[in-house]
Design a protein around this motif. Structure first.
Motif, PDB file in Angstrom:
ATOM      1  N   ASP A  15       1.085  -1.229   0.364  1.00  0.00           N
ATOM      2  CA  ASP A  15      -0.083  -0.420  -0.247  1.00  0.00           C
ATOM      3  C   ASP A  15       1.116   1.045  -0.091  1.00  0.00           C
ATOM      4  OD1 ASP A  15      -2.650  -2.130   0.755  1.00  0.00           O
ATOM      5  OD2 ASP A  15      -2.218  -1.410   1.933  1.00  0.00           O
ATOM      6  N   THR A  16       2.288   1.567   0.352  1.00  0.00           N
ATOM      7  CA  THR A  16       3.003   2.413   0.105  1.00  0.00           C
ATOM      8  C   THR A  16       4.319   2.500  -0.877  1.00  0.00           C
ATOM      9  OG1 THR A  16       4.540   0.774   1.842  1.00  0.00           O
ATOM     10  CG2 THR A  16       2.405   2.596   2.959  1.00  0.00           C
ATOM     11  N   THR A  17       5.192   3.639  -0.488  1.00  0.00           N
ATOM     12  CA  THR A  17       5.981   3.768  -1.285  1.00  0.00           C
ATOM     13  C   THR A  17       7.121   4.172   0.049  1.00  0.00           C
ATOM     14  OG1 THR A  17       4.625   4.322  -3.300  1.00  0.00           O
ATOM     15  CG2 THR A  17       7.891   4.521  -2.729  1.00  0.00           C
ATOM     16  N   LEU A  29       5.485   6.193   2.803  1.00  0.00           N
ATOM     17  CA  LEU A  29       4.071   7.202   1.599  1.00  0.00           C
ATOM     18  C   LEU A  29       2.947   6.306   1.096  1.00  0.00           C
ATOM     19  CD1 LEU A  29       3.523  10.323   1.059  1.00  0.00           C
ATOM     20  CD2 LEU A  29       4.220   9.570  -1.081  1.00  0.00           C
ATOM     21  N   MET A  30       1.048   6.694   2.021  1.00  0.00           N
ATOM     22  CA  MET A  30       0.942   5.824   1.641  1.00  0.00           C
ATOM     23  C   MET A  30       0.474   5.754   0.049  1.00  0.00           C
ATOM     24  SD  MET A  30      -1.054   3.889   2.772  1.00  0.00           S
ATOM     25  CE  MET A  30      -2.994   4.135   3.328  1.00  0.00           C
ATOM     26  N   ASN A  31      -0.288   4.813  -0.484  1.00  0.00           N
ATOM     27  CA  ASN A  31      -0.286   5.802  -2.438  1.00  0.00           C
ATOM     28  C   ASN A  31      -1.351   5.614  -2.149  1.00  0.00           C
ATOM     29  OD1 ASN A  31       2.922   4.208  -2.886  1.00  0.00           O
ATOM     30  ND2 ASN A  31       1.735   2.194  -3.032  1.00  0.00           N
ATOM     31  N   ASP A  32      -2.113   6.939  -1.586  1.00  0.00           N
ATOM     32  CA  ASP A  32      -3.361   7.610  -1.774  1.00  0.00           C
ATOM     33  C   ASP A  32      -2.544   8.795  -1.992  1.00  0.00           C
ATOM     34  OD1 ASP A  32      -5.599   8.349  -1.583  1.00  0.00           O
ATOM     35  OD2 ASP A  32      -6.451   7.493   0.247  1.00  0.00           O
ATOM     36  N   ALA A  33      -3.343   9.617  -4.096  1.00  0.00           N
ATOM     37  CA  ALA A  33      -3.432  11.095  -3.693  1.00  0.00           C
ATOM     38  C   ALA A  33      -4.363  11.845  -3.119  1.00  0.00           C
ATOM     39  CB  ALA A  33      -2.998  11.569  -5.233  1.00  0.00           C
ATOM     40  N   CYS A  34      -5.394  11.416  -2.194  1.00  0.00           N
ATOM     41  CA  CYS A  34      -6.043  12.343  -1.535  1.00  0.00           C
ATOM     42  C   CYS A  34      -5.497  12.221  -0.034  1.00  0.00           C
ATOM     43  CB  CYS A  34      -7.435  10.942  -0.897  1.00  0.00           C
ATOM     44  SG  CYS A  34      -8.012  10.387  -2.027  1.00  0.00           S
ATOM     45  N   TYR A  35      -4.765  12.328   0.507  1.00  0.00           N
ATOM     46  CA  TYR A  35      -3.641  13.027   1.543  1.00  0.00           C
ATOM     47  C   TYR A  35      -2.227  12.352   1.474  1.00  0.00           C
ATOM     48  CZ  TYR A  35      -8.430  10.354   2.773  1.00  0.00           C
ATOM     49  OH  TYR A  35      -9.885  10.209   2.001  1.00  0.00           O
ATOM     50  N   PRO A  36      -2.051  13.682   1.885  1.00  0.00           N
ATOM     51  CA  PRO A  36      -0.449  13.213   2.106  1.00  0.00           C
ATOM     52  C   PRO A  36      -0.295  12.970   3.772  1.00  0.00           C
ATOM     53  CG  PRO A  36      -0.784  15.579   1.536  1.00  0.00           C
ATOM     54  CD  PRO A  36      -1.701  15.024   1.780  1.00  0.00           C
ATOM     55  N   GLN A  92       1.177  -5.773  12.671  1.00  0.00           N
ATOM     56  CA  GLN A  92       2.176  -5.081  12.447  1.00  0.00           C
ATOM     57  C   GLN A  92       1.861  -3.700  13.161  1.00  0.00           C
ATOM     58  OE1 GLN A  92       5.129  -3.981   9.054  1.00  0.00           O
ATOM     59  NE2 GLN A  92       6.975  -5.382  10.583  1.00  0.00           N
ATOM     60  N   LEU A  93       2.976  -2.676  14.435  1.00  0.00           N
ATOM     61  CA  LEU A  93       2.853  -1.517  15.099  1.00  0.00           C
ATOM     62  C   LEU A  93       3.331  -1.178  14.128  1.00  0.00           C
ATOM     63  CD1 LEU A  93       2.625   0.177  17.456  1.00  0.00           C
ATOM     64  CD2 LEU A  93       4.894   0.179  18.142  1.00  0.00           C
ATOM     65  N   HIS A  94       1.930   0.489  13.245  1.00  0.00           N
ATOM     66  CA  HIS A  94       2.511   1.135  12.922  1.00  0.00           C
ATOM     67  C   HIS A  94       1.296   2.273  13.062  1.00  0.00           C
ATOM     68  CE1 HIS A  94      -1.257  -1.321  10.125  1.00  0.00           C
ATOM     69  NE2 HIS A  94      -1.103   0.170  10.489  1.00  0.00           N
ATOM     70  N   VAL A  95       2.096   3.607  12.572  1.00  0.00           N
ATOM     71  CA  VAL A  95       1.645   4.869  13.023  1.00  0.00           C
ATOM     72  C   VAL A  95       1.391   5.759  12.221  1.00  0.00           C
ATOM     73  CG1 VAL A  95       1.710   6.837  14.501  1.00  0.00           C
ATOM     74  CG2 VAL A  95       2.468   4.384  15.127  1.00  0.00           C
ATOM     75  N   HIS A  96      -0.039   6.323  11.635  1.00  0.00           N
ATOM     76  CA  HIS A  96      -0.111   6.449  10.737  1.00  0.00           C
ATOM     77  C   HIS A  96       0.210   8.986  10.945  1.00  0.00           C
ATOM     78  CE1 HIS A  96      -3.261   3.809   8.810  1.00  0.00           C
ATOM     79  NE2 HIS A  96      -3.257   3.070   9.570  1.00  0.00           N
ATOM     80  N   VAL A  97       0.768   9.600  10.048  1.00  0.00           N
ATOM     81  CA  VAL A  97       0.874  10.860  10.326  1.00  0.00           C
ATOM     82  C   VAL A  97       0.214  11.397   9.031  1.00  0.00           C
ATOM     83  CG1 VAL A  97       1.772  12.425  10.731  1.00  0.00           C
ATOM     84  CG2 VAL A  97       2.529  10.302  11.906  1.00  0.00           C
ATOM     85  N   VAL A  98      -1.120  11.928   9.113  1.00  0.00           N
ATOM     86  CA  VAL A  98      -1.834  12.276   8.154  1.00  0.00           C
ATOM     87  C   VAL A  98      -2.253  13.892   7.769  1.00  0.00           C
ATOM     88  CG1 VAL A  98      -3.681  11.868   6.359  1.00  0.00           C
ATOM     89  CG2 VAL A  98      -3.430   9.790   8.111  1.00  0.00           C
ATOM     90  N   ALA A  99      -1.973  14.113   6.582  1.00  0.00           N
ATOM     91  CA  ALA A  99      -1.833  15.789   6.292  1.00  0.00           C
ATOM     92  C   ALA A  99      -3.125  16.506   6.354  1.00  0.00           C
ATOM     93  CB  ALA A  99      -1.113  16.507   5.677  1.00  0.00           C
ATOM     94  N   ARG A 100      -4.308  17.109   6.877  1.00  0.00           N
ATOM     95  CA  ARG A 100      -5.506  16.676   6.524  1.00  0.00           C
ATOM     96  C   ARG A 100      -5.572  18.256   5.887  1.00  0.00           C
ATOM     97  NH1 ARG A 100      -9.292  13.021   8.391  1.00  0.00           N
ATOM     98  NH2 ARG A 100     -10.102  13.854   7.011  1.00  0.00           N
ATOM     99  N   ARG A 101      -6.612  18.986   4.945  1.00  0.00           N
ATOM    100  CA  ARG A 101      -7.206  19.977   4.709  1.00  0.00           C
ATOM    101  C   ARG A 101      -8.482  19.527   4.717  1.00  0.00           C
ATOM    102  NH1 ARG A 101      -3.818  22.178   0.833  1.00  0.00           N
ATOM    103  NH2 ARG A 101      -6.177  23.234  -0.247  1.00  0.00           N
ATOM    104  N   ARG A 102      -9.437  20.985   5.072  1.00  0.00           N
ATOM    105  CA  ARG A 102     -10.684  20.846   4.554  1.00  0.00           C
ATOM    106  C   ARG A 102     -11.371  20.482   3.371  1.00  0.00           C
ATOM    107  NH1 ARG A 102      -9.201  24.859   8.283  1.00  0.00           N
ATOM    108  NH2 ARG A 102     -10.026  24.804  10.535  1.00  0.00           N
ATOM    109  N   ASP A 103     -10.549  20.714   2.378  1.00  0.00           N
ATOM    110  CA  ASP A 103     -11.123  20.112   1.326  1.00  0.00           C
ATOM    111  C   ASP A 103     -10.912  18.610   1.031  1.00  0.00           C
ATOM    112  OD1 ASP A 103      -8.370  20.618   1.149  1.00  0.00           O
ATOM    113  OD2 ASP A 103      -9.374  21.904  -0.921  1.00  0.00           O
ATOM    114  N   PRO A 116     -12.335   5.678  -1.430  1.00  0.00           N
ATOM    115  CA  PRO A 116     -11.115   5.190  -2.190  1.00  0.00           C
ATOM    116  C   PRO A 116      -9.690   5.610  -2.439  1.00  0.00           C
ATOM    117  CG  PRO A 116     -12.866   5.458  -3.392  1.00  0.00           C
ATOM    118  CD  PRO A 116     -12.880   5.943  -2.024  1.00  0.00           C
ATOM    119  N   ALA A 117      -8.931   4.621  -2.173  1.00  0.00           N
ATOM    120  CA  ALA A 117      -7.357   5.668  -2.325  1.00  0.00           C
ATOM    121  C   ALA A 117      -7.274   5.844  -4.166  1.00  0.00           C
ATOM    122  CB  ALA A 117      -6.592   4.220  -1.819  1.00  0.00           C
TER     123      ALA A 117
END
Lengths: 143, 143
Positions: A15-17, A29-36, A92-103, A116-117
């Protein structure tokens, strides 16, 4: 904790790079252009919960969550950070850090299961990766 | 960070029952019998993100997340802990520590928005509160 070598869970690998390694954690980096969206995976075989880590590793993880937060803020405009260790599906222990935008597509809901990703356009992902690596600076090494 | 006195966000006050205070954080129990669910609110006016806290406070918060995790595990059978700082709706910095079970109403999804809150039967909530306070021990004081 078993004395096994660390290896990344196949679902996280798929799911990531990879971005690079911090002192404790692999940064993905999650392979999802919706959010950094970064994921930190402490390189400790068998760790499932944050409290499975020793006190020193918990302190390191805290510092690396802060490093990832600052790097995301520097590399991508955002209104809010979301930080979470959930792991109900991938143990497996993993921590998400997600940059969110109001849009963004999920706002104000959490991102998991919300939309959907969306695949990155490769040049946009490369540009984000370059900004992220510059923002992490010397604390990030290539695995 | 403004030099204002700390006060709990009204939405958090409405949705929870106070458990006590740790060195940095107020500990709250979510009014939702679906899951044993604690919320830690660092008593720092104006804090929104974990990285808004100074390094010493971040280290304290990490320790308190571990204390809350151990207390939940001691007070309620669970299969997984979920730890998250989201705050897209209530901006005051707060960290969720949720004890998850494979038979809970949201499993394996995250809890936010997954199932309507279910009120506690008062005697069950009191019993859980007693077990939680015993599990925290002397690190927890009454505000």
């Amino acid at each position: 904790m078993p004395a096994l070598p660390f290896s990344l869970h196949p679902q996280l690998a798929q799911d990531t790079t990879p971005v690079g390694d911090l002192a404790l954690s692999r940064v993905l980096l999650m392979n999802d252009a919706c959010y950094p969206w970064l994921i930190l995976v402490p390189r400790r075989a068998g760790a499932v919960e944050i409290v499975d880590l020793g006190d020193d590793d918990q302190a390191l993880l805290t510092r690396e969550i802060a490093q990832a937060s600052h790097a995301l803020r520097a590399a991508a405009a955002c209104d809010k950070l979301n930080v979470a260790a959930i792991g109900n599906v991938v143990p497996q222990l993993h921590v998400h850090v997600v940059a969110r935008r109001r849009d963004d597509p999920a706002w104000p809901r959490p991102v998991w299961g919300a939309a959907p990703a969306r695949p990155y356009e490769p040049s946009l992902r490369d540009a984000l990766m370059t900004r992220l690596r510059a923002a992490f600076g010397a604390v990030l090494t290539q695995p």
